[in-house]
Scaffold this active site. Structure first.
Site, PDB file in Angstrom:
ATOM      1  N   SER A  89       6.767   5.542  18.386  1.00 29.32           N
ATOM      2  CA  SER A  89       7.341   6.851  17.810  1.00 29.32           C
ATOM      3  C   SER A  89       7.399   7.772  18.938  1.00 29.32           C
ATOM      4  O   SER A  89       6.721   7.608  19.863  1.00 29.32           O
ATOM      5  CB  SER A  89       6.293   7.374  17.098  1.00 29.32           C
ATOM      6  OG  SER A  89       6.580   8.419  16.549  1.00 29.32           O
TER       7      SER A  89
ATOM      8  N   SER B 129       0.784  -1.149  -0.183  1.00 34.63           N
ATOM      9  CA  SER B 129      -0.046  -0.018  -0.019  1.00 34.63           C
ATOM     10  C   SER B 129       0.780   1.172   0.140  1.00 34.63           C
ATOM     11  O   SER B 129       0.419   2.221  -0.715  1.00 34.63           O
ATOM     12  CB  SER B 129      -1.031   0.122   1.244  1.00 34.63           C
ATOM     13  OG  SER B 129      -0.233  -0.035   2.267  1.00 34.63           O
TER      14      SER B 129
ATOM     15  N   LYS C 227      -0.459   4.777  17.912  1.00 37.71           N
ATOM     16  CA  LYS C 227       0.776   4.223  18.617  1.00 37.71           C
ATOM     17  C   LYS C 227       0.666   4.090  19.871  1.00 37.71           C
ATOM     18  O   LYS C 227       1.128   2.958  20.640  1.00 37.71           O
ATOM     19  CB  LYS C 227       2.028   5.244  18.129  1.00 37.71           C
ATOM     20  CG  LYS C 227       2.317   5.098  16.589  1.00 37.71           C
ATOM     21  CD  LYS C 227       3.007   3.859  16.317  1.00 37.71           C
ATOM     22  CE  LYS C 227       3.255   3.652  14.679  1.00 37.71           C
ATOM     23  NZ  LYS C 227       3.786   2.437  14.299  1.00 37.71           N
TER      24      LYS C 227
ATOM     25  N   TYR D 163      -3.071   9.003  13.952  1.00 36.74           N
ATOM     26  CA  TYR D 163      -2.043   8.190  13.866  1.00 36.74           C
ATOM     27  C   TYR D 163      -1.161   8.253  15.164  1.00 36.74           C
ATOM     28  O   TYR D 163      -1.004   7.054  15.741  1.00 36.74           O
ATOM     29  CB  TYR D 163      -1.286   8.926  12.771  1.00 36.74           C
ATOM     30  CG  TYR D 163       0.216   8.258  12.840  1.00 36.74           C
ATOM     31  CD1 TYR D 163       0.427   7.079  12.376  1.00 36.74           C
ATOM     32  CD2 TYR D 163       1.295   8.761  13.433  1.00 36.74           C
ATOM     33  CE1 TYR D 163       1.784   6.242  12.455  1.00 36.74           C
ATOM     34  CE2 TYR D 163       2.650   8.337  13.645  1.00 36.74           C
ATOM     35  CZ  TYR D 163       2.827   7.098  13.046  1.00 36.74           C
ATOM     36  OH  TYR D 163       4.058   6.525  12.934  1.00 36.74           O
TER      37      TYR D 163
ATOM     38  N   ASP E 259       2.225  20.927  15.273  1.00 39.81           N
ATOM     39  CA  ASP E 259       3.864  20.538  15.413  1.00 39.81           C
ATOM     40  C   ASP E 259       4.157  20.876  16.844  1.00 39.81           C
ATOM     41  O   ASP E 259       3.887  21.799  17.613  1.00 39.81           O
ATOM     42  CB  ASP E 259       4.851  21.626  14.375  1.00 39.81           C
ATOM     43  CG  ASP E 259       5.064  20.941  13.300  1.00 39.81           C
ATOM     44  OD1 ASP E 259       5.145  19.647  13.266  1.00 39.81           O
ATOM     45  OD2 ASP E 259       5.420  21.970  12.364  1.00 39.81           O
TER      46      ASP E 259
HETATM   47  P1  NAD Z   1       6.659   2.723   5.185  1.00 39.82           P
HETATM   48  O1  NAD Z   1       5.191   3.236   4.718  1.00 39.82           O
HETATM   49  O2  NAD Z   1       7.493   3.212   4.249  1.00 39.82           O
HETATM   50  O3  NAD Z   1       6.413   1.399   5.709  1.00 39.82           O
HETATM   51  C1  NAD Z   1       5.162   0.563   6.155  1.00 39.82           C
HETATM   52  C2  NAD Z   1       5.066  -0.478   4.965  1.00 39.82           C
HETATM   53  O4  NAD Z   1       3.764  -1.497   5.336  1.00 39.82           O
HETATM   54  C3  NAD Z   1       4.683  -0.234   3.704  1.00 39.82           C
HETATM   55  O5  NAD Z   1       5.511  -0.971   2.956  1.00 39.82           O
HETATM   56  C4  NAD Z   1       3.373  -0.403   3.693  1.00 39.82           C
HETATM   57  O6  NAD Z   1       3.087  -0.787   2.179  1.00 39.82           O
HETATM   58  C5  NAD Z   1       3.022  -1.691   4.526  1.00 39.82           C
HETATM   59  N1  NAD Z   1       1.623  -1.857   5.147  1.00 39.82           N
HETATM   60  C6  NAD Z   1       0.989  -0.874   5.478  1.00 39.82           C
HETATM   61  N2  NAD Z   1      -0.240  -1.342   5.958  1.00 39.82           N
HETATM   62  C7  NAD Z   1      -0.099  -2.505   5.860  1.00 39.82           C
HETATM   63  C8  NAD Z   1      -1.063  -3.770   5.929  1.00 39.82           C
HETATM   64  N3  NAD Z   1      -2.195  -3.528   6.484  1.00 39.82           N
HETATM   65  N4  NAD Z   1      -0.637  -4.989   5.635  1.00 39.82           N
HETATM   66  C9  NAD Z   1       0.513  -5.136   5.209  1.00 39.82           C
HETATM   67  N5  NAD Z   1       1.511  -4.299   4.749  1.00 39.82           N
HETATM   68  C10 NAD Z   1       1.219  -2.952   5.003  1.00 39.82           C
HETATM   69  O7  NAD Z   1       6.644   3.509   6.626  1.00 39.82           O
HETATM   70  P2  NAD Z   1       8.092   3.779   7.564  1.00 39.82           P
HETATM   71  O8  NAD Z   1       8.338   4.866   7.430  1.00 39.82           O
HETATM   72  O9  NAD Z   1       8.901   2.335   6.853  1.00 39.82           O
HETATM   73  O10 NAD Z   1       7.394   3.271   8.888  1.00 39.82           O
HETATM   74  C11 NAD Z   1       7.408   1.727   9.496  1.00 39.82           C
HETATM   75  C12 NAD Z   1       7.028   1.781  10.852  1.00 39.82           C
HETATM   76  O11 NAD Z   1       7.776   2.818  11.719  1.00 39.82           O
HETATM   77  C13 NAD Z   1       5.409   2.282  11.008  1.00 39.82           C
HETATM   78  O12 NAD Z   1       4.812   1.519  11.940  1.00 39.82           O
HETATM   79  C14 NAD Z   1       5.655   3.793  11.342  1.00 39.82           C
HETATM   80  O13 NAD Z   1       4.335   4.084  12.009  1.00 39.82           O
HETATM   81  C15 NAD Z   1       6.917   3.745  12.306  1.00 39.82           C
HETATM   82  N6  NAD Z   1       7.285   5.132  12.702  1.00 39.82           N
HETATM   83  C16 NAD Z   1       7.791   5.569  11.464  1.00 39.82           C
HETATM   84  C17 NAD Z   1       8.472   6.930  11.416  1.00 39.82           C
HETATM   85  C18 NAD Z   1       9.137   7.648  10.319  1.00 39.82           C
HETATM   86  O14 NAD Z   1       9.387   8.749  10.502  1.00 39.82           O
HETATM   87  N7  NAD Z   1       9.161   6.821   9.068  1.00 39.82           N
HETATM   88  C19 NAD Z   1       8.654   7.415  12.687  1.00 39.82           C
HETATM   89  C20 NAD Z   1       8.334   6.644  13.829  1.00 39.82           C
HETATM   90  C21 NAD Z   1       7.641   5.434  13.780  1.00 39.82           C
HETATM   91  C1  WQD Z   2      10.275  17.756  11.035  1.00 39.07           C
HETATM   92  C2  WQD Z   2      10.420  19.472  11.333  1.00 39.07           C
HETATM   93  C3  WQD Z   2       8.453  20.534  10.688  1.00 39.07           C
HETATM   94  C4  WQD Z   2       8.234  19.803   6.308  1.00 39.07           C
HETATM   95  C5  WQD Z   2       6.330  13.356  11.809  1.00 39.07           C
HETATM   96  C6  WQD Z   2       5.477  12.703  12.647  1.00 39.07           C
HETATM   97  C7  WQD Z   2       5.882  11.778  13.763  1.00 39.07           C
HETATM   98  C8  WQD Z   2       6.841  10.696  13.058  1.00 39.07           C
HETATM   99  C9  WQD Z   2       7.903  11.345  12.300  1.00 39.07           C
HETATM  100  C10 WQD Z   2       5.785   8.609  12.881  1.00 39.07           C
HETATM  101  C11 WQD Z   2       9.169  19.838  11.800  1.00 39.07           C
HETATM  102  C12 WQD Z   2       9.229  20.950   9.569  1.00 39.07           C
HETATM  103  C13 WQD Z   2       8.617  19.661   7.808  1.00 39.07           C
HETATM  104  C14 WQD Z   2       8.482  20.919   5.643  1.00 39.07           C
HETATM  105  C15 WQD Z   2       9.155  21.951   7.487  1.00 39.07           C
HETATM  106  N1  WQD Z   2       6.415   9.703  12.331  1.00 39.07           N
HETATM  107  N2  WQD Z   2       9.237  21.044   8.432  1.00 39.07           N
HETATM  108  N3  WQD Z   2       8.805  22.142   6.315  1.00 39.07           N
HETATM  109  O1  WQD Z   2       6.822  16.504  12.499  1.00 39.07           O
HETATM  110  O2  WQD Z   2       8.852  15.664  13.549  1.00 39.07           O
HETATM  111  O3  WQD Z   2       7.141  14.071  12.745  1.00 39.07           O
HETATM  112  O4  WQD Z   2       7.241  12.286  11.200  1.00 39.07           O
HETATM  113  O5  WQD Z   2       5.764   8.228  13.780  1.00 39.07           O
HETATM  114  O6  WQD Z   2       4.736  11.129  14.358  1.00 39.07           O
HETATM  115  O7  WQD Z   2       4.497  13.497  13.134  1.00 39.07           O
HETATM  116  O8  WQD Z   2       8.646  15.475  10.972  1.00 39.07           O
HETATM  117  O9  WQD Z   2       9.596  15.485   8.935  1.00 39.07           O
HETATM  118  O10 WQD Z   2       7.342  16.229   9.156  1.00 39.07           O
HETATM  119  O11 WQD Z   2       9.016  17.592  10.308  1.00 39.07           O
HETATM  120  O12 WQD Z   2       9.761  22.937   7.940  1.00 39.07           O
HETATM  121  O13 WQD Z   2       8.071  21.006   4.344  1.00 39.07           O
HETATM  122  O14 WQD Z   2      10.544  20.048   9.879  1.00 39.07           O
HETATM  123  O15 WQD Z   2       7.713  21.719  11.185  1.00 39.07           O
HETATM  124  O16 WQD Z   2       9.692  20.877  12.695  1.00 39.07           O
HETATM  125  P1  WQD Z   2       7.776  15.419  12.351  1.00 39.07           P
HETATM  126  P2  WQD Z   2       8.513  15.965   9.960  1.00 39.07           P
END
Ligand code: NAD
Ligand code: WQD
Length: 344
Positions: free
Chosen positions: A127, A36, A156, A152, A301
């Site tokens: 997260s 997805s 978590k 979202y 934010d």
């Molecule tokens: P991503 O979207 O790149 O990877 C998630 C993957 O899960 C995707 O490949 C998607 O196709 C798959 N997926 C989603 N729903 C599914 C389902 N129902 N069944 C099977 N596959 C499914 O995201 P990511 O950045 O790699 O994040 C991975 C995990 O880490 C997530 O749980 C996300 O919430 C968490 N996380 C991410 C960040 C971030 O900033 N990237 C920060 C904190 C936590």
């Molecule tokens: C980082 C900083 C923005 C875009 C989000 C989720 C969090 C986690 C990680 C999963 C912030 C600033 C951003 C832009 C900007 N995901 N910014 N211009 O907001 O810390 O966290 O992703 O769990 O749950 O909320 O990350 O990369 O969106 O932003 O100035 O075009 O960059 O204001 O200060 P964030 P981000």
């Protein structure tokens, strides 16, 4: 014989980097992903790096019998790393039910199946969003969980509670919850990286796309925060460093080294970097200018957050090694690779 690990969301951004590190550590990886938010080509990238093509199931983790078939076909899976989830904060505000279903039912399915198939442990992707704006910085794992600012973020928090309740009820498995700060960058080979869908919401993909000329200008969301340069502060963590922590967490559960059946770790560098500092680090490292303008604050934010990673440093023996500067270069190399491939 190699130990088998099921990686949900393994073709995604953090999942794919973790698959590579698991393979390097001698695990056999089985990926389940419904594609997805990722692409099957990621499997080619993984194979180019490790020389091993992981077993892949295009299955939705909401489909419990589909998951069950995987456990039946691959007897002896020892552990799960559960990345599969929807992760766009803004989208979750508009489609909350979709987010609750995708992020909660998937976890329930896995937890319900684990005892039947003797899966010993699950690593869960949480997260720093669970902390909201912490009162004390750097933030430790025992900081209070603040009311979530989005569906979202709430998923978590609920996921963490579900795992905690399951473990306290005595279900026969362990869990390690990893609270990621802001993962950035790509594999140094540039064979895998982050593939944002549409206009990037996160800072670094927006920076690299602007530097590439795909976006005209980056908007910096606010320069009037209570921080040294007025822009928000985050703890940006290299995705390969992050991936390595998952291998350590899995080893720890399978080798029975966990002190408790449930453990929680912050995964960050311990260093706060502002948006403006990040832009200038990118420009310095790559020699490419990023046109930007200051605009108003983005709703929801957090002003500033960075990790106290000492618990992970001491107990897991894991430390983030890469600098933000070097990591931004990997993000730029990946953006160039996407251009070469005609993707972005
Ligand atoms: P991503 O979207 O790149 O990877 C998630 C993957 O899960 C995707 O490949 C998607 O196709 C798959 N997926 C989603 N729903 C599914 C389902 N129902 N069944 C099977 N596959 C499914 O995201 P990511 O950045 O790699 O994040 C991975 C995990 O880490 C997530 O749980 C996300 O919430 C968490 N996380 C991410 C960040 C971030 O900033 N990237 C920060 C904190 C936590
Ligand atoms: C980082 C900083 C923005 C875009 C989000 C989720 C969090 C986690 C990680 C999963 C912030 C600033 C951003 C832009 C900007 N995901 N910014 N211009 O907001 O810390 O966290 O992703 O769990 O749950 O909320 O990350 O990369 O969106 O932003 O100035 O075009 O960059 O204001 O200060 P964030 P981000």
């Amino acid at each position: 014989m190699k130990k088998k690990i099921l990686v949900t969301g393994g073709t995604g951004y953090i999942g794919s980097h973790t698959v590579v590190e698991l393979q390097a550590a001698g695990y056999e990886v089985i990926i389940v992903d419904n594609l997805s938010n990722s692409n099957k080509d990621v499997l080619d990238g993984i194979e180019k790096i490790s020389g091993i093509r992981p077993v892949f199931y295009e299955t939705d983790c909401n489909d419990k019998s589909g998951l069950q078939n995987i456990f039946i076909e691959h007897k002896g899976i020892k552990g799960i790393i559960h990345f599969a989830a929807s992760k766009a904060v803004g989208e979750s505000v508009h489609n909350p039910l979709e987010y609750y279903r995708n992020n909660i039912v998937t976890l329930l399915n896995l937890l319900e199946l684990m005892p039947e198939y003797h899966i010993e442990g699950i690593v869960f992707s949480s997260s720093c969003t669970v902390y909201g704006q912490p009162d004390i910085l750097p933030v430790t794992e025992d900081a209070p969980i603040k009311p979530a600012l989005s569906p979202y973020g709430n998923t978590k928090q609920i996921n963490e509670e579900i795992i905690r309740d399951a473990i306290y009820a005595g279900l026969p498995f362990k869990s390690i919850i990893l609270r990621y700060f802001n993962p950035i960058g790509a594999h140094p080979s540039a064979e895998i990286g982050e593939l944002p869908n549409g206009v990037p919401q996160n800072l670094v993909p927006f920076v690299t796309q602007t530097a590439m000329g795909i976006r005209q200008e980056l908007s910096v969301f606010g320069d009037d925060y209570d921080t040294p340069d007025g822009s928000c502060i985050r703890d940006y963590i290299n995705v390969v460093d992050l991936a390595k922590a998952h291998v350590i967490a899995m080893n720890r559960m399978l080798e029975d080294k966990s002190e408790d059946n449930l453990e929680i770790f912050n995964l960050g560098t311990g260093r706060g970097v502002s948006v403006l500092e990040l832009i200038s680090a990118f420009e310095k490292g790559t020699g490419v200018k990023v046109p930007y303008k200051i605009v108003g604050r983005r709703e929801g934010d957090i002003e500033k957050v960075w990790a106290n990673p000492e618990h992970a440093n001491k107990v897991l023996g894991w430390t983030a090694k890469e600098t933000v500067e070097d990591t931004l270069i990997t993000a730029w190399n990946w953006q160039n690779k996407l251009r070469e491939r005609g993707i972005q």
